[in-house]
Design a protein around this motif. Structure first.
Motif, PDB file in Angstrom:
ATOM      1  N   ILE A   5       0.861  -1.191   0.000  1.00  0.00           N
ATOM      2  CA  ILE A   5       0.000   0.000   0.000  1.00  0.00           C
ATOM      3  C   ILE A   5       0.897   1.241   0.000  1.00  0.00           C
ATOM      4  CG2 ILE A   5      -1.952   1.137   1.166  1.00  0.00           C
ATOM      5  CD1 ILE A   5      -1.545  -1.829   2.866  1.00  0.00           C
ATOM      6  N   GLY A   6       0.697   2.114  -0.969  1.00  0.00           N
ATOM      7  CA  GLY A   6       1.514   3.314  -1.003  1.00  0.00           C
ATOM      8  C   GLY A   6       1.132   4.233  -2.142  1.00  0.00           C
ATOM      9  N   PRO A   7       1.615   5.471  -2.135  1.00  0.00           N
ATOM     10  CA  PRO A   7       1.266   6.453  -3.180  1.00  0.00           C
ATOM     11  C   PRO A   7       1.893   6.102  -4.521  1.00  0.00           C
ATOM     12  CG  PRO A   7       2.950   7.346  -1.720  1.00  0.00           C
ATOM     13  CD  PRO A   7       2.529   6.038  -1.116  1.00  0.00           C
ATOM     14  N   PRO A   8       1.407   6.709  -5.606  1.00  0.00           N
ATOM     15  CA  PRO A   8       1.981   6.446  -6.937  1.00  0.00           C
ATOM     16  C   PRO A   8       3.471   6.772  -6.967  1.00  0.00           C
ATOM     17  CG  PRO A   8      -0.043   7.724  -7.115  1.00  0.00           C
ATOM     18  CD  PRO A   8       0.289   7.676  -5.661  1.00  0.00           C
ATOM     19  N   GLY A   9       4.238   5.942  -7.637  1.00  0.00           N
ATOM     20  CA  GLY A   9       5.672   6.211  -7.789  1.00  0.00           C
ATOM     21  C   GLY A   9       6.534   5.777  -6.628  1.00  0.00           C
ATOM     22  N   ALA A  10       5.941   5.098  -5.626  1.00  0.00           N
ATOM     23  CA  ALA A  10       6.726   4.688  -4.458  1.00  0.00           C
ATOM     24  C   ALA A  10       7.555   3.432  -4.737  1.00  0.00           C
ATOM     25  CB  ALA A  10       5.804   4.454  -3.268  1.00  0.00           C
ATOM     26  N   GLY A  11       7.225   2.720  -5.829  1.00  0.00           N
ATOM     27  CA  GLY A  11       8.017   1.540  -6.200  1.00  0.00           C
ATOM     28  C   GLY A  11       7.315   0.209  -5.990  1.00  0.00           C
ATOM     29  N   LYS A  12       5.990   0.236  -5.861  1.00  0.00           N
ATOM     30  CA  LYS A  12       5.237  -1.009  -5.594  1.00  0.00           C
ATOM     31  C   LYS A  12       5.380  -2.008  -6.754  1.00  0.00           C
ATOM     32  CE  LYS A  12       1.227   1.130  -5.110  1.00  0.00           C
ATOM     33  NZ  LYS A  12       1.620   2.530  -5.344  1.00  0.00           N
ATOM     34  N   THR A  13       5.146  -1.524  -7.971  1.00  0.00           N
ATOM     35  CA  THR A  13       5.217  -2.408  -9.147  1.00  0.00           C
ATOM     36  C   THR A  13       6.648  -2.889  -9.374  1.00  0.00           C
ATOM     37  OG1 THR A  13       3.394  -1.162 -10.121  1.00  0.00           O
ATOM     38  CG2 THR A  13       4.633  -2.583 -11.597  1.00  0.00           C
ATOM     39  N   MET A  14       7.603  -2.008  -9.195  1.00  0.00           N
ATOM     40  CA  MET A  14       9.023  -2.354  -9.375  1.00  0.00           C
ATOM     41  C   MET A  14       9.428  -3.489  -8.432  1.00  0.00           C
ATOM     42  SD  MET A  14      12.306   0.126  -8.893  1.00  0.00           S
ATOM     43  CE  MET A  14      13.901  -0.253  -9.586  1.00  0.00           C
ATOM     44  N   LEU A  15       8.987  -3.395  -7.186  1.00  0.00           N
ATOM     45  CA  LEU A  15       9.316  -4.430  -6.206  1.00  0.00           C
ATOM     46  C   LEU A  15       8.628  -5.751  -6.536  1.00  0.00           C
ATOM     47  CD1 LEU A  15       9.047  -2.110  -3.102  1.00  0.00           C
ATOM     48  CD2 LEU A  15      11.039  -3.554  -3.545  1.00  0.00           C
ATOM     49  N   ALA A  16       7.350  -5.663  -6.935  1.00  0.00           N
ATOM     50  CA  ALA A  16       6.575  -6.875  -7.249  1.00  0.00           C
ATOM     51  C   ALA A  16       7.203  -7.642  -8.416  1.00  0.00           C
ATOM     52  CB  ALA A  16       5.132  -6.510  -7.569  1.00  0.00           C
ATOM     53  N   LYS A  17       7.672  -6.917  -9.429  1.00  0.00           N
ATOM     54  CA  LYS A  17       8.253  -7.571 -10.610  1.00  0.00           C
ATOM     55  C   LYS A  17       9.538  -8.321 -10.276  1.00  0.00           C
ATOM     56  CE  LYS A  17       6.386  -4.798 -14.391  1.00  0.00           C
ATOM     57  NZ  LYS A  17       6.676  -3.784 -15.419  1.00  0.00           N
ATOM     58  N   ARG A  18      10.179  -7.926  -9.191  1.00  0.00           N
ATOM     59  CA  ARG A  18      11.440  -8.558  -8.806  1.00  0.00           C
ATOM     60  C   ARG A  18      11.251  -9.724  -7.846  1.00  0.00           C
ATOM     61  NH1 ARG A  18      12.183  -4.184 -11.046  1.00  0.00           N
ATOM     62  NH2 ARG A  18      14.150  -3.504 -11.981  1.00  0.00           N
ATOM     63  N   LEU A  19      10.035  -9.938  -7.389  1.00  0.00           N
ATOM     64  CA  LEU A  19       9.798 -11.031  -6.447  1.00  0.00           C
ATOM     65  C   LEU A  19      10.162 -12.414  -7.003  1.00  0.00           C
ATOM     66  CD1 LEU A  19       8.798 -11.885  -3.652  1.00  0.00           C
ATOM     67  CD2 LEU A  19       6.489 -11.988  -4.567  1.00  0.00           C
ATOM     68  N   PRO A  20       9.806 -12.745  -8.269  1.00  0.00           N
ATOM     69  CA  PRO A  20      10.186 -14.086  -8.778  1.00  0.00           C
ATOM     70  C   PRO A  20      11.686 -14.351  -8.737  1.00  0.00           C
ATOM     71  CG  PRO A  20       8.584 -13.051 -10.246  1.00  0.00           C
ATOM     72  CD  PRO A  20       9.013 -12.004  -9.254  1.00  0.00           C
ATOM     73  N   SER A  21      12.499 -13.287  -8.780  1.00  0.00           N
ATOM     74  CA  SER A  21      13.953 -13.474  -8.805  1.00  0.00           C
ATOM     75  C   SER A  21      14.508 -13.951  -7.467  1.00  0.00           C
ATOM     76  CB  SER A  21      14.656 -12.177  -9.225  1.00  0.00           C
ATOM     77  OG  SER A  21      14.554 -11.204  -8.201  1.00  0.00           O
ATOM     78  N   ILE A  22      13.706 -13.849  -6.372  1.00  0.00           N
ATOM     79  CA  ILE A  22      14.207 -14.336  -5.072  1.00  0.00           C
ATOM     80  C   ILE A  22      13.458 -15.583  -4.602  1.00  0.00           C
ATOM     81  CG2 ILE A  22      15.033 -12.061  -4.338  1.00  0.00           C
ATOM     82  CD1 ILE A  22      12.540 -11.921  -2.459  1.00  0.00           C
ATOM     83  N   LEU A  23      12.495 -16.043  -5.398  1.00  0.00           N
ATOM     84  CA  LEU A  23      11.810 -17.289  -5.041  1.00  0.00           C
ATOM     85  C   LEU A  23      12.755 -18.459  -5.278  1.00  0.00           C
ATOM     86  CD1 LEU A  23       8.280 -16.672  -6.582  1.00  0.00           C
ATOM     87  CD2 LEU A  23       8.802 -16.892  -4.160  1.00  0.00           C
ATOM     88  N   PRO A  24      12.631 -19.549  -4.509  1.00  0.00           N
ATOM     89  CA  PRO A  24      13.521 -20.696  -4.711  1.00  0.00           C
ATOM     90  C   PRO A  24      13.369 -21.240  -6.131  1.00  0.00           C
ATOM     91  CG  PRO A  24      12.157 -20.971  -2.748  1.00  0.00           C
ATOM     92  CD  PRO A  24      11.634 -19.785  -3.466  1.00  0.00           C
ATOM     93  N   PRO A  25      14.435 -21.761  -6.728  1.00  0.00           N
ATOM     94  CA  PRO A  25      14.318 -22.333  -8.075  1.00  0.00           C
ATOM     95  C   PRO A  25      13.268 -23.444  -8.100  1.00  0.00           C
ATOM     96  CG  PRO A  25      16.620 -22.209  -7.384  1.00  0.00           C
ATOM     97  CD  PRO A  25      15.797 -21.872  -6.188  1.00  0.00           C
ATOM     98  N   MET A  26      12.572 -23.576  -9.219  1.00  0.00           N
ATOM     99  CA  MET A  26      11.567 -24.638  -9.334  1.00  0.00           C
ATOM    100  C   MET A  26      12.237 -26.002  -9.330  1.00  0.00           C
ATOM    101  SD  MET A  26       8.373 -23.676 -11.773  1.00  0.00           S
ATOM    102  CE  MET A  26       9.136 -23.109 -13.264  1.00  0.00           C
TER     103      MET A  26
END
Length: 511
Positions: free
Chosen positions: A220-241
């Motif tokens: 939850i946060g105002p526009p431009g705070a980086g919510k989408t940027m952070l979400a897009k990077r989440l798969p990169s720290i999930l354990p490998p399949m």
């Protein structure tokens, strides 16, 4: 003369073998039976042109083609090659002594070249199960089907290659893939990395906890705070399949024809549908059911940007799949089940203007407007989201800092270690693999609190007006925090941190 050729139909993520019987008799006519759809009925025009352009023809005789089992609806243009080879074999235009050992699929162009098909992987799995020697299909789908061991897979570009293989014994090139080697080659994450994110250390920590325990999270946060940027990077720290997960995920994407030339999918899917999406597109369905976005994000991340902008009924249909981790679609004649074990990541502005309670903002919203905005998200849906975190804008000093943050690879090592602890903990359970999936009984068993932790939790619930549903969520998240630290017991510091991640449960959050 009667000839049998074999194709396949896909229902859900499983395939059913279709026997195509071609009978040629005296008379004139072309009769296609066995519940074909319009795309199959039109195939005789494509087949006639493709054969004529390659020096063959549909003879002027009575041709009856039955697609068995006859009570099962067949759809799509992938049977063109099956029907064409059946017609050629039954009219003695080609020799085809071992035709019944192969499963043949492919869509024909008018010049005889082949177009890709959907569902190549589940079809190949079924072909191996039923003891077929080989699978002949378009070249574009060959890598995908070659994932299956113990089956000869031949990718072809034209019908002429198939004809020459059966009639003249000209060899076809077999597609062979080392599945494990191919899988490991595609494990790297290159596109998005957490080292690109400036500041936001507390949010990164939150994302790490969510990834480690498989927790659903809302930003939850105002526009431009980086919510989408952070979400897009989440798969990169999930354990490998795991290889099993990769096969399961590839199967679903294969059904809708979205597997790229790499064959096996090694990276976790990240799906981000637009807020105008319909409920059928989200959960799957249609007159001939197809997987929806929640199934396409199986073993990966489903990101819903601007959550309150989604239609309420669309969000409500997601409640049951979030709980059961699968979605069942029923129609009059059949029922299909698609897996949907995904991590939900949602983002939203705190108010319609996006700048609620910001003294520097030119546009503000009243508490009443904000309450109306938040009420678009139902309590039961919010109940299924373990972590709520406020994202604040990054100050200029941190934005202009040249230093790089911690990269995804290092974070992923810690996450993978925590997941391994959970895998061992739930080794005896078939349905639970990580902390977010724990039921009440398991929470009581694995989240035993000492007196100090109980007192802190009691105080927090009273002072912060936390709802009853927040109790179990806090325990699950605190268990994950303890796993990241490698400690067996949940202590006061873990509970304290988990309490911070329940922003929307605080009645005082509105001001």
């Amino acid at each position: 003369m009667l000839k049998k050729v074999f194709g396949s139909a896909v229902f859900g993520v499983e395939a059913t073998t279709i026997t195509v019987e071609v009978n040629v008799d005296k008379g004139v006519g072309y009769h296609l039976v066995g519940l074909p759809d319009n795309a199959i009925k039109e195939s005789n025009f494509r087949i006639a042109a493709a054969l004529q352009n390659n020096g063959y023809r549909i003879p002027g005789k009575k041709i009856i083609i039955n697609m068995s089992p006859a009570d099962l609806r067949k759809e799509g243009s992938a049977y063109d090659l099956t029907l064409a080879i059946g017609i050629l074999a039954s009219t003695d235009q080609i020799k085809a002594e071992d035709l019944e050992q192969y499963l043949i699929m492919g869509e024909l162009s008018l010049d005889g070249s082949l177009q890709p098909i959907k569902g190549a992987l589940p079809i190949a799995v079924k072909a191996r199960e039923e003891g077929f020697k080989g699978f002949i299909l378009p070249k574009q789908n060959a890598k995908e089907a070659a994932i299956v061991d113990g089956l000869e897979v031949y990718g072809v570009n034209t019908i002429e290659q198939v004809i020459n293989y059966f009639d003249k014994g000209e060899p076809l090139e077999q597609t062979i893939i080392d599945t494990r080697k191919e899988f490991e080659k595609n494990l790297d994450f290159l596109e998005f990395d957490f080292s690109d994110v400036k500041g936001q250390e507390s949010i990164k920590r939150c994302m790490e906890i969510a990834a480690a325990g498989g927790h659903n999270i809302i930003l939850i946060g105002p526009p431009g705070a980086g919510k989408t940027m952070l979400a897009k990077r989440l798969p990169s720290i999930l354990p490998p399949m795991t290889l099993h997960e990769a096969l399961e995920t590839t199967k679903i994407h294969s059904v809708v024809g979205r597997v790229k030339d790499t064959g096996l999918m090694a990276q976790r899917p990240f799906r981000s549908p637009h807020h105008t999406i319909s409920n059928v597109a989200l959960v799957g369905g249609g007159s001939f059911p197809q997987p929806g976005e929640i199934s396409l994000s199986h073993n990966g991340v489903l990101f819903l940007d601007e959550l309150p902008e989604f239609k309420r009924e669309v969000l409500e249909v997601m409640r049951q799949p979030l709980e059961d981790r699968e979605v069942t679609i029923s129609r009059a004649k059949f029922t299909v089940t698609y897996p949907s074990s995904f991590m939900l990541v949602a983002s939203m502005n705190p108010s319609p203007s996006g700048y609620f309670n910001d003294p520097d903002s030119p546009v503000t919203s009243s508490p009443a407007e904000m309450q109306r905005y938040l009420s678009k998200i139902s309590g039961p849906l919010l109940d299924r989201i373990d972590i709520h975190i406020e994202v604040t804008p990054v100050p200029f000093e941190k934005l202009s800092d040249d230093r790089k943050g911690e990269n995804s690879v290092d974070i992923r090592k810690r996450v993978t270690k925590a997941r391994e602890i959970q895998t061992n903990r739930f080794a005896e359970s078939d349905s639970v693999h990580y902390n977010a999936q724990m039921n009440t009984k398991q929470i009581r068993k694995h989240c035993v609190l000492d007196d100090a932790s109980k007192q802190l939790l009691k105080t927090a619930m009273e002072r912060l007006n936390l709802s009853a549903r927040a109790y179990d969520r806090i325990l699950k998240v605190s268990r994950t925090i303890a796993d990241l630290e490698g400690t067996e017991t949940v202590n006061v510091s873990h509970i304290g941190e988990a309490i911070q991640y329940r922003s929307l449960d605080r009645e005082g959050w509105l001001g």
